[in-house]
Design a protein around this motif. Structure first.
Motif, PDB file in Angstrom:
ATOM      1  N   GLU B 218      18.140 102.411  24.693  1.00  0.00           N
ATOM      2  CA  GLU B 218      18.282 101.327  25.676  1.00  0.00           C
ATOM      3  C   GLU B 218      19.723 100.914  25.886  1.00  0.00           C
ATOM      4  O   GLU B 218      20.063 100.321  26.908  1.00  0.00           O
ATOM      5  CB  GLU B 218      17.458 100.113  25.250  1.00  0.00           C
ATOM      6  CG  GLU B 218      17.511  98.997  26.289  1.00  0.00           C
ATOM      7  CD  GLU B 218      16.376  98.028  26.190  1.00  0.00           C
ATOM      8  OE1 GLU B 218      15.966  97.744  25.062  1.00  0.00           O
ATOM      9  OE2 GLU B 218      15.881  97.561  27.234  1.00  0.00           O
ATOM     10  N   ASN B 220      22.830  99.657  26.855  1.00  0.00           N
ATOM     11  CA  ASN B 220      23.581  99.554  28.106  1.00  0.00           C
ATOM     12  C   ASN B 220      25.068  99.489  27.745  1.00  0.00           C
ATOM     13  O   ASN B 220      25.442  98.678  26.902  1.00  0.00           O
ATOM     14  CB  ASN B 220      23.122  98.281  28.809  1.00  0.00           C
ATOM     15  CG  ASN B 220      23.974  97.907  29.989  1.00  0.00           C
ATOM     16  OD1 ASN B 220      24.854  98.642  30.391  1.00  0.00           O
ATOM     17  ND2 ASN B 220      23.705  96.740  30.514  1.00  0.00           N
ATOM     18  N   HIS B 252      14.298 101.496  28.693  1.00  0.00           N
ATOM     19  CA  HIS B 252      13.577 100.460  27.941  1.00  0.00           C
ATOM     20  C   HIS B 252      12.398 101.078  27.198  1.00  0.00           C
ATOM     21  O   HIS B 252      12.144 100.762  26.045  1.00  0.00           O
ATOM     22  CB  HIS B 252      13.110  99.371  28.892  1.00  0.00           C
ATOM     23  CG  HIS B 252      12.701  98.118  28.205  1.00  0.00           C
ATOM     24  ND1 HIS B 252      13.588  97.301  27.554  1.00  0.00           N
ATOM     25  CD2 HIS B 252      11.487  97.543  28.038  1.00  0.00           C
ATOM     26  CE1 HIS B 252      12.953  96.277  27.023  1.00  0.00           C
ATOM     27  NE2 HIS B 252      11.672  96.411  27.291  1.00  0.00           N
ATOM     28  N   ASP B 270      16.195  99.742  32.837  1.00  0.00           N
ATOM     29  CA  ASP B 270      16.508  98.315  32.952  1.00  0.00           C
ATOM     30  C   ASP B 270      17.256  98.002  34.243  1.00  0.00           C
ATOM     31  O   ASP B 270      18.060  98.821  34.709  1.00  0.00           O
ATOM     32  CB  ASP B 270      17.397  97.871  31.785  1.00  0.00           C
ATOM     33  CG  ASP B 270      16.647  97.843  30.473  1.00  0.00           C
ATOM     34  OD1 ASP B 270      15.439  97.578  30.488  1.00  0.00           O
ATOM     35  OD2 ASP B 270      17.278  98.086  29.433  1.00  0.00           O
ATOM     36  N   PRO B 271      17.032  96.802  34.798  1.00  0.00           N
ATOM     37  CA  PRO B 271      17.894  96.354  35.899  1.00  0.00           C
ATOM     38  C   PRO B 271      19.254  95.933  35.336  1.00  0.00           C
ATOM     39  O   PRO B 271      19.319  95.325  34.269  1.00  0.00           O
ATOM     40  CB  PRO B 271      17.143  95.154  36.470  1.00  0.00           C
ATOM     41  CG  PRO B 271      16.372  94.611  35.319  1.00  0.00           C
ATOM     42  CD  PRO B 271      16.047  95.786  34.433  1.00  0.00           C
ATOM     43  N   GLY B 273      22.864  94.183  36.744  1.00  0.00           N
ATOM     44  CA  GLY B 273      23.623  93.635  37.863  1.00  0.00           C
ATOM     45  C   GLY B 273      22.817  93.739  39.144  1.00  0.00           C
ATOM     46  O   GLY B 273      21.635  93.393  39.186  1.00  0.00           O
ATOM     47  N   PRO B 274      23.408  94.259  40.196  1.00  0.00           N
ATOM     48  CA  PRO B 274      22.677  94.344  41.461  1.00  0.00           C
ATOM     49  C   PRO B 274      21.708  95.515  41.522  1.00  0.00           C
ATOM     50  O   PRO B 274      20.985  95.666  42.501  1.00  0.00           O
ATOM     51  CB  PRO B 274      23.810  94.514  42.494  1.00  0.00           C
ATOM     52  CG  PRO B 274      24.930  95.138  41.743  1.00  0.00           C
ATOM     53  CD  PRO B 274      24.823  94.650  40.328  1.00  0.00           C
ATOM     54  N   ASN B 275      21.681  96.364  40.489  1.00  0.00           N
ATOM     55  CA  ASN B 275      20.796  97.533  40.517  1.00  0.00           C
ATOM     56  C   ASN B 275      19.438  97.172  39.929  1.00  0.00           C
ATOM     57  O   ASN B 275      19.347  96.751  38.775  1.00  0.00           O
ATOM     58  CB  ASN B 275      21.418  98.680  39.710  1.00  0.00           C
ATOM     59  CG  ASN B 275      22.783  99.059  40.246  1.00  0.00           C
ATOM     60  OD1 ASN B 275      22.958  99.210  41.446  1.00  0.00           O
ATOM     61  ND2 ASN B 275      23.765  99.169  39.363  1.00  0.00           N
ATOM     62  N   PRO B 276      18.383  97.348  40.707  1.00  0.00           N
ATOM     63  CA  PRO B 276      17.063  96.932  40.227  1.00  0.00           C
ATOM     64  C   PRO B 276      16.475  97.904  39.213  1.00  0.00           C
ATOM     65  O   PRO B 276      16.979  98.999  38.998  1.00  0.00           O
ATOM     66  CB  PRO B 276      16.227  96.912  41.517  1.00  0.00           C
ATOM     67  CG  PRO B 276      16.891  97.914  42.403  1.00  0.00           C
ATOM     68  CD  PRO B 276      18.352  97.876  42.073  1.00  0.00           C
ATOM     69  N   PRO B 301      10.866  91.298  37.631  1.00  0.00           N
ATOM     70  CA  PRO B 301      12.179  91.904  37.797  1.00  0.00           C
ATOM     71  C   PRO B 301      12.351  93.214  37.048  1.00  0.00           C
ATOM     72  O   PRO B 301      13.367  93.867  37.234  1.00  0.00           O
ATOM     73  CB  PRO B 301      13.100  90.840  37.210  1.00  0.00           C
ATOM     74  CG  PRO B 301      12.298  90.234  36.112  1.00  0.00           C
ATOM     75  CD  PRO B 301      10.874  90.239  36.597  1.00  0.00           C
ATOM     76  N   ILE B 302      11.386  93.580  36.209  1.00  0.00           N
ATOM     77  CA  ILE B 302      11.594  94.811  35.458  1.00  0.00           C
ATOM     78  C   ILE B 302      10.305  95.620  35.402  1.00  0.00           C
ATOM     79  O   ILE B 302       9.199  95.081  35.471  1.00  0.00           O
ATOM     80  CB  ILE B 302      12.072  94.538  34.006  1.00  0.00           C
ATOM     81  CG1 ILE B 302      11.037  93.711  33.248  1.00  0.00           C
ATOM     82  CG2 ILE B 302      13.422  93.876  33.992  1.00  0.00           C
ATOM     83  CD1 ILE B 302      11.354  93.575  31.779  1.00  0.00           C
ATOM     84  N   HIS B 304       8.415  97.659  32.696  1.00  0.00           N
ATOM     85  CA  HIS B 304       8.542  97.668  31.251  1.00  0.00           C
ATOM     86  C   HIS B 304       8.010  98.930  30.594  1.00  0.00           C
ATOM     87  O   HIS B 304       8.619  99.507  29.715  1.00  0.00           O
ATOM     88  CB  HIS B 304       7.854  96.448  30.637  1.00  0.00           C
ATOM     89  CG  HIS B 304       8.155  96.343  29.185  1.00  0.00           C
ATOM     90  ND1 HIS B 304       7.511  97.101  28.230  1.00  0.00           N
ATOM     91  CD2 HIS B 304       9.076  95.628  28.526  1.00  0.00           C
ATOM     92  CE1 HIS B 304       8.013  96.841  27.059  1.00  0.00           C
ATOM     93  NE2 HIS B 304       8.969  95.959  27.196  1.00  0.00           N
TER      94      HIS B 304
END
Lengths: 425, 502
Positions: B218, B220, B252, B270-271, B273-276, B301-302, B304
């Protein structure tokens, strides 16, 4: 770095030319800049390791202009160039950084304001642009200390697309100001990425400021911030509350503030974080001594590959702990000095040497905790020593994020930064 | 002197007023009135047992006989007062309730009434709760302790188990995969793999042929997959640790599944910043060179987690609920490279986190999805979130029919003993709960329903047993297989637990 310095010097030169043009509050143009060169040692910073770093921090160019009913405020913040890794600052968090203060966005503030005439007892103003939300207390950058308090994101909401309507009743010495803002909830994700314009209006705030006598100010405010942590929305909403008492005299300044952030959805609160802060400064024979005591709770998130970075927003809406930070900070600033030659004196520069020491004691609030501060930092008490030079050039504002009828409260007596070149608006 | 005299005068005057007022307001004695009252504490009884509570009668100028009765008894409950008649001087009785084994569990209000001659009757409402017996707890067979890092997901194949690690513990990052010998009761670490440039690992899974070990990274901005060749179950040889590309933002979860004979990793990204958030499907046909075959923006928003079975893809899309996709087995033309959405259902409360599609071999039913809801929590000490049961008898029209809640704890990952109809659910600080999910889950009595009309598996007495470990656990994952039942505990390590029986 060179770019930042060149812009700062250019700004100073322009200031020398336009400074003479500055006139009364109805029509003026001002330009100023600031920056701090500093070296910080954090002992330990994390994992039991001491880290020493140097910074060119808080490089800002500020401009203010007014004509008749209209005024504009702009601030360029160059930390995106000088502070990409962030600045060691035990306890602080936000915008993907933790224990390092994040760099602010390049376009820190561009606000346009219309204000009704000064002669009236009841006045109104409307401000719009990108800037500070009518919530909480003064930006730490305009306060005595170089290191930010942990509660920055509990006590200020900044760098948003915002409209603020304000109504003021009373005169300069005694008045009440009510402000209401609409703005976008998303926090900045990079110094060079703008806000989500389509989210404008999804968040709101109200601030009531009471000035019973000159130099004393009481403030209470509340904000609803929609999904600050995830740009596209869907993260926890924040309901924030702030109250403060601020007093200033010719050589003294004091602030006591309470702030609280509730995270959750609608009426379902998931987490609550409190903050209490008291700070003050006094100047004698041009030496300024400043003290700050703070107790602030913050969420702990999973650290990324860079242990000073976290994902913006809580992954899976979970946190790895809540830590209470007790921080005491003291700063001693020496008498300011100017550049030596007459030619350079025209730049209206001021250099202020300072040394700042902070002691922080983080403790987990909930046990068992996955984030155990003593294990993570390698000590129960964290020390930070910073020494450096603060530079002001041109004409500096006394305060930031105050627009329209509230901006007129800023005056020369609100002298809180070390020997700021402040002015009366 | 004057002040002293005036003070004394005031005292005398006040006393006189007090006395005179007392004389003037003394009431006349009223004629005696008779009354009775009744009260009793609430009562809780376990199915198949007997319980009792004391009934107290108050008498006001009443000395005659008082009779007690009770109404509102649930079917299957009998009541006896001992005694049922209270004579002069008696004020208490014992209400004994006998609860049959088939009584519907829940709370009802009993009404206890006291009556007498020439006096108004009195009554009291007594809440009465019928509960099931506390379930037996599963015994720990052994704990393989991990104290250097936080333990995350697990996988077990044969006598070897694999666990990932998560977050930061002290100065140690979650970059290790522990390999365990689980041939005995107590798991023993035999090797540890360190994934380069990683701080948090998620899913770990062995391919169905036992040849590959796939680990989700995961971290980032160094997310990706680590793929190992298993020359033997305990000898993992690194094939690739992906960098950059579609997985960079952080994997994730990664579910490894075979579709049309080809192995794929279904990665939830994972989202940032502006990247979904996205679903990235990676072909593992050549495991040394994993290749993206599909990338979809999913999840609000994610995204999972996912579950893949029979050519269908189920996606846990958080507030968007659960999605059902055709990737070759749905008959709608969807493929692995172009999944086609069949339907989507927003589960109650959102936060759809993980999924299991139950195939019941006892009746060939494939009607139910189990959805884990991950509520807000402080990892290590608190969690929240229910199990949601979705009826997918009609894939185009899924419907939530039931739920299961553990007070004070939230659900995380699942495993199943499908042959016995037992769902193992990790419940973080609540340990593990084992539910009997065989048969109909969407039909129940009114007393077994939640306020919004779904069946409540607790009230349906579906909890079979539980595992609570040493009392201070935070169970991330569970794995049931013919090898046994194991639970990965973030705080303690890897537990081997006695499996539940039907």
């Amino acid at each position: 770095m060179r770019f930042a310095v060149s812009i700062a010097v250019s700004a100073a030169l322009i200031t020398t030319r336009v400074g003479a043009q500055a006139s009364d509050a109805r029509s003026f143009f001002r330009l100023g800049g600031m920056a701090v060169g500093a070296v910080t040692q954090a002992s330990p910073a994390l994992f039991g390791r001491n880290i020493t770093e140097g910074y060119f921090t808080q490089p800002n160019i500020m401009t203010d202009a007014a004509r008749g009913w209209f005024s504009a405020h702009g601030t360029l913040n160059l930390e995106g160039y000088t502070l990409r890794r962030g600045e060691l600052n035990a306890g602080i968090y936000g915008e993907g950084y933790v224990d390092r203060r994040h760099p602010h966005t390049l376009v820190h503030e561009v606000m346009f304001t219309a204000t009704t005439p000064a002669q009236q007892r009841v006045r109104a103003s409307l401000a719009a642009g990108k800037g500070f939300v009518s919530y909480g207390t003064d930006d730490p950058m305009m306060r005595p200390f170089v290191k930010y308090p942990v509660n920055h994101h509990h006590a200020q909401i900044i760098e948003r697309v915002v409209t603020t309507g304000a109504l003021r009743v009373g005169g300069a010495a005694r008045s009440v100001v009510l402000e209401h803002s609409f703005f976008n909830g998303d926090e900045p994700v990079s110094p060079f990425i703008g806000p989500q314009w389509n989210r404008f209006g999804d968040s709101r705030s109200t601030r009531l400021t009471l000035i019973p006598v000159r130099d004393l100010e009481l403030q209470a405010s509340r904000a609803f911030v929609h999904s600050p942590g995830i740009t596209q929305g869907g993260a926890f909403d924040h309901t924030q509350t702030s109250a403060s008492l601020r007093a200033t005299r010719e050589r003294e300044y004091a602030l006591v503030e309470f702030a609280r952030t509730d995270e959750g959805f609608k009426n379902a609160r998931a987490f609550r974080f409190h903050s209490v802060l008291a700070e003050g400064s006094a100047t004698r024979r041009n030496w300024q001594l400043a003290l700050r005591a703070e107790r602030t709770e913050r969420p702990e998130n999973e650290r990324l590959l860079d242990p000073f970075r976290i994902a913006n927003g809580h992954i899976d809406f979970q946190i790895v702990g809540i830590t209470r930070w007790n921080v005491a900070t003291v700063q001693l600033a020496a008498p300011p000095f100017d550049l030596p030659t007459a030619q350079l004196k025209k730049l209206h520069t001021r250099f202020v040497p300072f040394v700042e020491v902070a002691m922080a004691q983080p403790r987990e609030v909930r046990k068992p905790a996955v984030f155990v501060p003593r294990e993570f930092y390698g000590a129960g008490t964290l020390w930070s020593v910073t020494a450096g030079l603060r530079l002001h050039v041109g004409q500096m504002r006394a305060r930031m994020g105050r627009y329209g009828v509230l901006a007129e409260r800023s005056d020369s007596k609100t002298h809180v930064g070390p020997h700021s070149t402040t002015h009366r608006e | 002197m004057m002040r002293f005299v005036s003070s004394g005068f005031a005292v005398v005057l006040t006393a006189a007023l007090f006395i005179s007022c007392g004389e003037a307001t003394e009431p006349l004695a009223p004629p005696p009135e008779s009354a009775i009252g009744v009260s009793a504490n609430s009562l809780s009884s376990v199915l198949g047992t007997t319980g009792s509570t004391t009934v107290t009668v108050t008498r006001t100028n009443y000395t005659r006989t008082v009779s007690l009765t009770v109404s509102g008894l649930p079917t299957g409950v009998t009541a006896v007062f001992a005694p049922a008649t209270l004579f002069e001087g008696q004020t208490t009785s014992n209400l004994v309730l006998t609860v049959a084994a088939n009584v519907v569990i829940g709370t009802t209000n009993l009404v206890v009434t006291a009556t007498g001659v020439d006096v108004l009757p009195a009554s009291a409402v007594v809440p009465f709760t019928v509960t099931t017996a506390p379930p037996n707890t599963l015994a720990s067979l052994g704990l393989g302790q991990v104290n250097d890092r936080y333990t995350a997901e697990l996988w077990v194949r044969g006598t070897t188990a694999y666990t990932t690690t998560w977050g930061t513990r002290g100065a140690n990052r979650g970059n290790a995969v522990k390999i365990w010998d689980v041939s005995g009761n107590t798991p023993v670490i035999v090797d540890s793999l360190i994934v380069p440039n990683a701080t948090t690992l998620g899913d770990v899974q062995v391919s169905d042929d036992g040849s590959l070990l796939v680990v989700a990274i995961e971290s980032n901005p160094n997310g990706g997959l680590a793929i190992y060749q298993l020359d033997t179950p305990r000898s993992a040889r690194a094939l690739v640790r992906t960098t950059g590309g579609d997985l960079l933002a952080g994997v994730h979860t990664a579910e490894v599944a075979r579709v049309n004979g080809i192995l794929y990793a279904f990665c939830a990204i994972d989202p940032v910043g502006p990247n979904p958030s996205r679903l990235v499907i990676v072909s593992l046909q050549n495991p040394s060179q994993p290749t993206t075959v599909a990338s979809l923006t999913i999840g609000a928003p994610i995204l999972h987690d996912v579950f893949v079975r029979d050519g269908l893809l189920f996606t846990a899309e958080w507030d968007d609920g659960v999605g059902i996709w055709d990737i070759g087995g749905g008959g709608t033309g969807g493929t692995i490279t172009a999944p086609k959405r069949i339907s989507r259902l927003q589960t109650v409360g959102g936060n759809a986190h993980n999924i299991w599609w139950f195939h019941d071999p006892s009746n060939n039913s494939k009607s139910f999805l189990f959805i884990g809801e991950e509520g807000p929590g402080v990892i290590g000490s608190g969690s929240a979130g229910d199990i949601h049961v979705v009826d997918v008898s009609i894939m185009t029209a899924p419907k939530e029919v039931a739920s299961y809640r553990v007070s004070g704890a939230g659900v995380h990952n699942f495993s199943m003993d499908e042959a016995n109809g037992l769902l193992y659910a990790a419940f973080y600080n609540g340990g593990v709960r084992v539910l009997d999910v065989r048969g109909e889950l969407g039909i129940c009595t009114a007393a077994q329903k939640t306020a919004d009309g779904r069946c409540d598996l607790s009230l349906m007495n579906r909890e079979k047993t539980r595992f609570v470990g040493n009392g201070s656990v935070y169970v991330w994952g569970v794995h049931w297989s013919s090898s046994g039942f194991f639970a990965s505990d973030m705080l303690n390590g890897l537990w081997r637990v006695t499996p539940a029986t039907r």
